[in-house]
Design an enzyme around this catalytic site. Structure first.
Site, PDB file in Angstrom:
ATOM      1  CG  HIS A  64     -35.384 -36.851 -23.585  1.00 55.82           C
ATOM      2  ND1 HIS A  64     -33.693 -37.313 -23.457  1.00 55.82           N
ATOM      3  CD2 HIS A  64     -34.803 -36.273 -22.310  1.00 55.82           C
ATOM      4  CE1 HIS A  64     -32.425 -37.276 -23.297  1.00 55.82           C
ATOM      5  NE2 HIS A  64     -33.574 -36.205 -22.088  1.00 55.82           N
ATOM      6  CG  HIS A  66     -34.373 -33.130 -21.148  1.00 58.64           C
ATOM      7  ND1 HIS A  66     -34.222 -33.558 -19.944  1.00 58.64           N
ATOM      8  CD2 HIS A  66     -35.779 -32.360 -20.774  1.00 58.64           C
ATOM      9  CE1 HIS A  66     -34.612 -34.004 -19.206  1.00 58.64           C
ATOM     10  NE2 HIS A  66     -35.896 -32.647 -19.188  1.00 58.64           N
ATOM     11  CG  ASP A  68     -29.889 -31.866 -23.735  1.00 61.60           C
ATOM     12  OD1 ASP A  68     -30.965 -31.803 -23.289  1.00 61.60           O
ATOM     13  OD2 ASP A  68     -28.817 -31.643 -23.163  1.00 61.60           O
ATOM     14  CG  HIS A  69     -31.277 -35.131 -25.773  1.00 58.71           C
ATOM     15  ND1 HIS A  69     -30.152 -36.251 -26.319  1.00 58.71           N
ATOM     16  CD2 HIS A  69     -31.156 -34.423 -24.722  1.00 58.71           C
ATOM     17  CE1 HIS A  69     -29.872 -36.399 -24.791  1.00 58.71           C
ATOM     18  NE2 HIS A  69     -30.376 -35.450 -24.138  1.00 58.71           N
ATOM     19  CG  HIS A 122     -33.565 -38.068 -18.100  1.00 56.29           C
ATOM     20  ND1 HIS A 122     -32.378 -36.979 -16.919  1.00 56.29           N
ATOM     21  CD2 HIS A 122     -33.314 -37.109 -18.524  1.00 56.29           C
ATOM     22  CE1 HIS A 122     -32.114 -36.083 -17.921  1.00 56.29           C
ATOM     23  NE2 HIS A 122     -32.444 -36.286 -18.878  1.00 56.29           N
ATOM     24  CG  ASP A 141     -29.882 -37.696 -21.612  1.00 55.09           C
ATOM     25  OD1 ASP A 141     -28.987 -37.710 -21.809  1.00 55.09           O
ATOM     26  OD2 ASP A 141     -30.122 -36.313 -21.000  1.00 55.09           O
ATOM     27  CG  HIS A 179     -25.216 -35.389 -21.824  1.00 52.66           C
ATOM     28  ND1 HIS A 179     -24.982 -33.964 -21.847  1.00 52.66           N
ATOM     29  CD2 HIS A 179     -27.070 -35.628 -21.696  1.00 52.66           C
ATOM     30  CE1 HIS A 179     -26.484 -33.493 -22.550  1.00 52.66           C
ATOM     31  NE2 HIS A 179     -27.305 -34.911 -22.070  1.00 52.66           N
TER      32      HIS A 179
HETATM   33 ZN   LIG Z   1     -31.997 -34.631 -21.307  1.00 54.36          ZN
END
Ligand SMILES: [Zn+2]
Length: 263
Positions: A64, A66, A68-69, A122, A141, A179
């Protein structure tokens, strides 16, 4: 070559868990036809893990949009010339992708064969990547160890349906999530089901793993079904615990998610 800890070998794949940033995980998956990476929070630890094994990177699968991915995608593409795939529905929010994937799309062969599963909630385009022959699913996530991602873009019923799809996979499936939130997830889960013996035991194991500096992922789907309150929203015993005996499953999920958001 420096010695490295072998990954989990399962069904012809080797899965290596790579801690990134403060609490993210990326995963390398080595099959007979090459190495792919699930998510790229940052390039450095991923390059270190590849070089320590003498591996090169063929494909990046993004779950996805975001940051941090995906933060390490461009550096990894520049270094390895790898192919980048990700959710077609989030193409405009991702680094450039070579191939957009949607629910049910497949790639690879044998143990490296993966099936994209749409798990919106999410984010609206979030994909999980299931490797059916190797018995592993990369959930980022969506479904997490003892938890699930916050519902940012979708609705609780949408997230419940996504989790229900993952819950229907074979129970021995390895759940590789995005995570290290498991300790705080366990503390929350115990507020919902303090008398769940499997949960109490797992929380103790999680504390021990973290005290030793070990990741708490992957877990198995069977463990999640027994202990993860978000997967248990449809069970009569969960509804009784929450005094929601006649509520719809998705409404019970929404209540648990609401409590977690305020935890
Ligand atoms: Zn995320």
């Amino acid at each position: 070559m420096p010695s490295v800890t072998p990954g989990i070998i399962q069904g012809g794949l080797e899965i290596v868990t790579i801690p990134c940033l403060s609490d993210n995980y990326a995963y390398l998956v080595k099959g007979p036809d090459g190495v792919c990476l699930i998510d790229a929070p940052e390039a450095g630890p991923i390059i270190d893990a590849l070089e320590a094994r003498g591996w090169t990177l063929g494909t990046i699968l993004i779950t996805h949009h975001h940051h941090d991915h995906v933060g390490g995608v461009e550096e990894l593409r520049g270094r390895y010339g790898c192919e980048v795939m990700g959710p077609e529905a989030e193409r405009d929010k991702l680094p450039p992708i070579d191939m957009g994937l949607s629910d049910g799309d497949t790639g690879g062969e044998g143990p490296a064969r993966t099936v994209a599963i749409a798990v919106p909630g999410h984010t609206l385009g979030h994909l999980a990547y299931h490797f059916p022959e190797a018995g592993a699913v990369f959930t980022a996530d969506s479904l997490m160890a003892l938890g699930c991602g916050r519902v940012f873009e979708g609705t609780p019923p949408m997230m419940w349906e996504s989790l229900s799809k993952l819950a229907a996979l074979p129970p021995e499936t390895l759940v590789c999530s995005g995570h290290e939130y498991t300790q705080s997830n366990a503390r929350f889960a115990l507020t919902i089901e303090p008398d769940n013996a499997a949960l109490v035991a797992r929380a103790t194991e999680v504390d021990a793993a973290r005290a030793a500096g070990r990741p708490t992922v992957p877990s198995t789907l069977a463990e999640e079904l027994a202990t993860n309150p978000f997967l248990r929203a449809g069970l009569p015993e969960m509804k009784a615990t929450l005094d929601m005996q006649s509520a719809a499953d998705a409404d019970v999920f929404a209540e648990i998610r609401r409590r977690k958001d305020n935890f």
